[in-house]
Design a protein around this motif. Structure first.
Motif, short mmCIF file in Angstrom:
data_model
loop_
_atom_site.label_atom_id
_atom_site.label_comp_id
_atom_site.label_asym_id
_atom_site.label_seq_id
_atom_site.Cartn_x
_atom_site.Cartn_y
_atom_site.Cartn_z
N ILE A 37 0.87 -1.18 0.00
CA ILE A 37 0.00 0.00 0.00
C ILE A 37 0.91 1.22 0.00
CG2 ILE A 37 -1.81 1.26 1.23
CD1 ILE A 37 -2.71 -1.48 0.19
N GLN A 38 0.84 2.02 -1.05
CA GLN A 38 1.69 3.20 -1.14
C GLN A 38 1.05 4.42 -0.49
OE1 GLN A 38 4.74 2.99 -2.25
NE2 GLN A 38 4.51 0.86 -2.89
N LYS A 39 -0.27 4.56 -0.64
CA LYS A 39 -0.94 5.73 -0.08
C LYS A 39 -2.41 5.41 0.14
CE LYS A 39 -1.29 9.28 -2.85
NZ LYS A 39 -1.20 10.55 -3.56
N ILE A 63 -7.05 4.38 -2.44
CA ILE A 63 -5.97 3.46 -2.07
C ILE A 63 -5.05 3.33 -3.29
CG2 ILE A 63 -5.34 1.15 -1.30
CD1 ILE A 63 -8.20 0.85 -0.22
N GLU A 64 -3.79 3.69 -3.13
CA GLU A 64 -2.80 3.50 -4.20
C GLU A 64 -1.91 2.32 -3.81
OE1 GLU A 64 -0.59 6.98 -5.20
OE2 GLU A 64 -2.33 7.96 -6.08
N THR A 65 -1.74 1.36 -4.74
CA THR A 65 -1.03 0.13 -4.44
C THR A 65 0.00 -0.21 -5.50
OG1 THR A 65 -2.70 -1.20 -5.56
CG2 THR A 65 -3.00 -0.84 -3.22
N ASP A 66 0.97 -1.01 -5.08
CA ASP A 66 1.95 -1.63 -5.96
C ASP A 66 1.77 -3.13 -5.71
OD1 ASP A 66 4.10 -2.44 -7.44
OD2 ASP A 66 5.62 -1.61 -6.09
N THR A 67 0.99 -3.78 -6.57
CA THR A 67 0.52 -5.13 -6.24
C THR A 67 0.31 -5.97 -7.49
OG1 THR A 67 -1.17 -6.29 -4.99
CG2 THR A 67 -1.90 -4.43 -6.24
#
Length: 136
Positions: A37-39, A63-67
């Motif tokens: 979860i980035q932000k 929700i900003e993610t790197d996934t």
């Protein structure tokens, strides 16, 4: 891993604490499947453009993610099943945003403060007055 941005709208009768718990629940799905979860931003209770399931307002959350994609698919499945979520939208991004989102930024630039500082009809009268003076 690809970047994703998800915004969901929760029912208006939830408390801020319940919305936060809901966000944590969806964030846990992402982290359990190897994502980050980035932000996360709570945009607050906002008026909807039209009624959704008899609600006029909703709690917006970003929700900003790197996934990986399977984690996003599972999160969306859980959102679809959850009765407190009115709508959600996930989009894939090339890169994550830096700083706060546009919704969180303070007014500036093209906002109504600059446009409304001088009434439109006053501007027209001043322009007409200047045109008459130049013609004379």
């Amino acid at each position: 891993m690809p970047f994703y941005e998800t915004v969901f709208i929760a029912r208006q009768d939830l408390t801020e604490k319940q919305v936060k718990e809901l966000t944590d629940q969806f964030s846990k799905i992402i982290t359990d499947q190897g994502g980050k979860i980035q932000k996360t931003e709570q945009w607050g209770l906002r008026t909807l453009a039209y009624r959704i399931k008899k609600n006029r307002k909703g709690h917006y959350t970003l929700i900003e993610t790197d996934t990986p994609a399977p984690a996003v698919i599972e999160m969306e499945r859980q959102m679809r099943l959850h009765e407190d979520v009115l709508r959600y939208l996930t989009i894939r991004e090339k890169e994550l945003s830096k700083g706060p989102s546009i919704m969180m930024e303070k007014s500036g630039g093209r906002d109504s403060d600059e446009r409304d500082s001088k009434p439109r009809d006053t501007e027209d009268k001043d322009t007409k007055k200047d045109d008459k003076e130049e013609a004379a």
